[in-house]
Design an enzyme around this catalytic site. Structure first.
Site, PDB file in Angstrom:
ATOM      1  N   GLY A 217       0.827  -1.205   0.000  1.00  0.00           N
ATOM      2  CA  GLY A 217       0.000   0.000   0.000  1.00  0.00           C
ATOM      3  C   GLY A 217       0.857   1.248   0.000  1.00  0.00           C
ATOM      4  N   ASN A 218       0.225   2.362   0.274  1.00  0.00           N
ATOM      5  CA  ASN A 218       0.981   3.614   0.390  1.00  0.00           C
ATOM      6  C   ASN A 218       0.349   4.519   1.445  1.00  0.00           C
ATOM      7  OD1 ASN A 218      -0.941   5.550  -0.993  1.00  0.00           O
ATOM      8  ND2 ASN A 218      -0.692   3.995  -2.584  1.00  0.00           N
ATOM      9  N   ARG A 219       1.000   5.632   1.720  1.00  0.00           N
ATOM     10  CA  ARG A 219       0.591   6.456   2.868  1.00  0.00           C
ATOM     11  C   ARG A 219      -0.518   7.462   2.566  1.00  0.00           C
ATOM     12  NH1 ARG A 219       5.596   9.316   5.189  1.00  0.00           N
ATOM     13  NH2 ARG A 219       3.982  10.265   6.463  1.00  0.00           N
TER      14      ARG A 219
END
Ligand code: CTP
Length: 409
Positions: A217-219
């Site tokens: 995923g990412n932030r």
């Protein structure tokens, strides 16, 4: 225009009478609601005589006009909801917004008709504060005002000068009624700028499964995209928001489609793009995904797994390649470092109308932060917007979209 005027209890409440008079004179249909405290400063009779409509001061009293506005035939039945007035208002003005009112609105209170209406408003809400200068500069009030602005309330900063209490001066004087009316009229025109325009916004960060439990995923929090969707809806656009894993509440008047992976985001965006006039692609889409996610859960005792990744197609680039004339496409570029060169490259390589660039090397902005600082990059040039809440930045982005669309028309 239907103006709902909420009058809290402050000395400047007498100026709200003048505001009501000017608004009626300008041809607007005005209804007034008061807090119980305001009745100590101005009686209902003044507002009722000026507006030609009954004034309500409690959510428990029946409206003698049955929810109708001056110029309309009175409704046949008492409305069930005490929200009948705010539901049909084109704009809601709270004047004078006292320190206590600002605190209650910032806290989301609904303990009288004025605060309840603010909480239920789908129209623009204008707050015209007035109070003692020390109360205005108190950090509690300063923070309340910031919170309210970040939620899309329009705050008309009080003026410097003589205050209502004898011998007092400072910043806290209510903006003059004619200036409040002018702002209200400007804002109302603005709130229709995107009437009939379909705006598609993507937000959040995609998650690409490794197995049934883990993902890449990412932030991205989704806050920026949600703010853009809200700003567009408040200007009258019909808004679809495709959100990946954000968990944020859906803004009022926005149709929310929730997705998880880049493939789901791509499919949903592709469908909605067909009828969209504007695409704002704020989602952080994975660039790579595991080729073959494993069902169940990878057993760690089997050793360190080898992940084979494959590239994810660039959704925005794909849509831009088949854009119809009249469609406006906005991309985002999160870059590490102050140079806008790479972001400008994306404007050209992806065939976009604008790229919103932000510098992710600055820890104070971006990702999960409520504030952001961005530069808008168009073929015409670059504009840096000042550090502000994401909601305020969203308005700047929508202003730029409107400017681009007027260039194209
Ligand atoms: N984007 C997209 N599909 C992807 C990746 C990105 O639609 N698979 C969109 C993003 O939503 C954003 C814009 O493209 O609006 C720029 O994203 P970014 O990840 O910065 O672009 P990349 O070309 O992937 O840049 P980089 O070289 O930094 O990875």
């Amino acid at each position: 225009m239907r103006i709902l005027l909420g009058v809290p209890g402050g000395i400047a409440a007498y100026k709200a009478v003048e505001l009501a008079r000017l608004a009626v004179k300008a041809g607007h249909s005005v209804r007034v609601i008061q807090t119980p405290a305001s009745l100590r400063f101005v009686g209902r009779a003044s507002f009722a005589a000026i507006t030609g409509a009954p004034v309500l001061a409690s959510e428990f009293e029946d409206d003698p006009a049955n929810g109708s506005w001056p110029g309309e035939a009175p409704g046949a039945h008492t409305p069930i909801s005490h929200l009948a007035l705010i539901e049909r208002a084109d704009i809601y003005v709270v004047a004078p917004a006292t320190a206590n009112t600002l605190a209650r609105l910032a806290a989301g209170s609904a303990d009288d008709l004025v605060s309840t209406s603010a909480l239920a408003a789908t129209c623009p809400v204008v707050l015209a504060p007035a109070m003692n200068g020390l109360m205005w500069s108190n950090s509690a009030t300063v923070e309340n005002v910031l919170t309210l602005k970040s939620r899309g309330f329009h705050v008309l900063e009080p003026e410097e000068g003589q205050l209502a209490s004898h011998g007092e001066a400072g910043k806290g004087r209510l903006v003059e009624p004619d200036a409040i009316l002018h702002s209200v009229e400007m804002l109302s025109a603005q709130s229709r700028e995107l009437d009939g325009v379909e705006v598609l916004v993507t937000a959040g960060g995609t998650r690409e499964p490794i197995d049934g439990v883990r993902f890449i995923g990412n932030r991205s929090s989704g806050r920026m995209g949600f703010a853009v969707a809200e700003a567009a809806a408040q200007r009258g656009a019909s808004v679809t928001l495709i959100a990946a894993n954000s968990g944020l509440p859906c803004p009022l008047g926005v149709e929310l489609v929730e997705v998880g992976t880049a493939a789901e985001l791509s499919a949903a965006t592709e469908t909605a793009f067909e009828t969209a006039d504007v695409l704002v692609m704020a989602a952080a889409v994975a660039d790579f995904r595991p080729v073959m996610p494993v069902g169940g859960k990878i057993d760690k005792s089997a050793g360190v797994p080898l992940l084979t990744l494959e590239p994810v197609d660039d959704i925005l680039k794909g849509l831009a390649s088949k854009r119809a004339s009249g469609q406006t496409l906005i991309g985002f570029a999160a870059e590490h470092g102050p140079s806008t060169e790479r972001a400008r490259g994306k404007l050209e390589s992806k065939n976009l109308d604008m790229v919103v660039y932000n510098d992710i090397s600055d820890e104070a902005i971006g990702f999960d932060s409520p504030v952001n600082q961005v530069t808008l990059i168009t073929p015409q040039g670059e504009t840096q917007l000042p550090l502000a809440s994401k909601r305020v930045i969203a308005d700047g982005i929508i202003d730029a979209v409107l400017a681009l669309r007027s260039l194209g028309s």
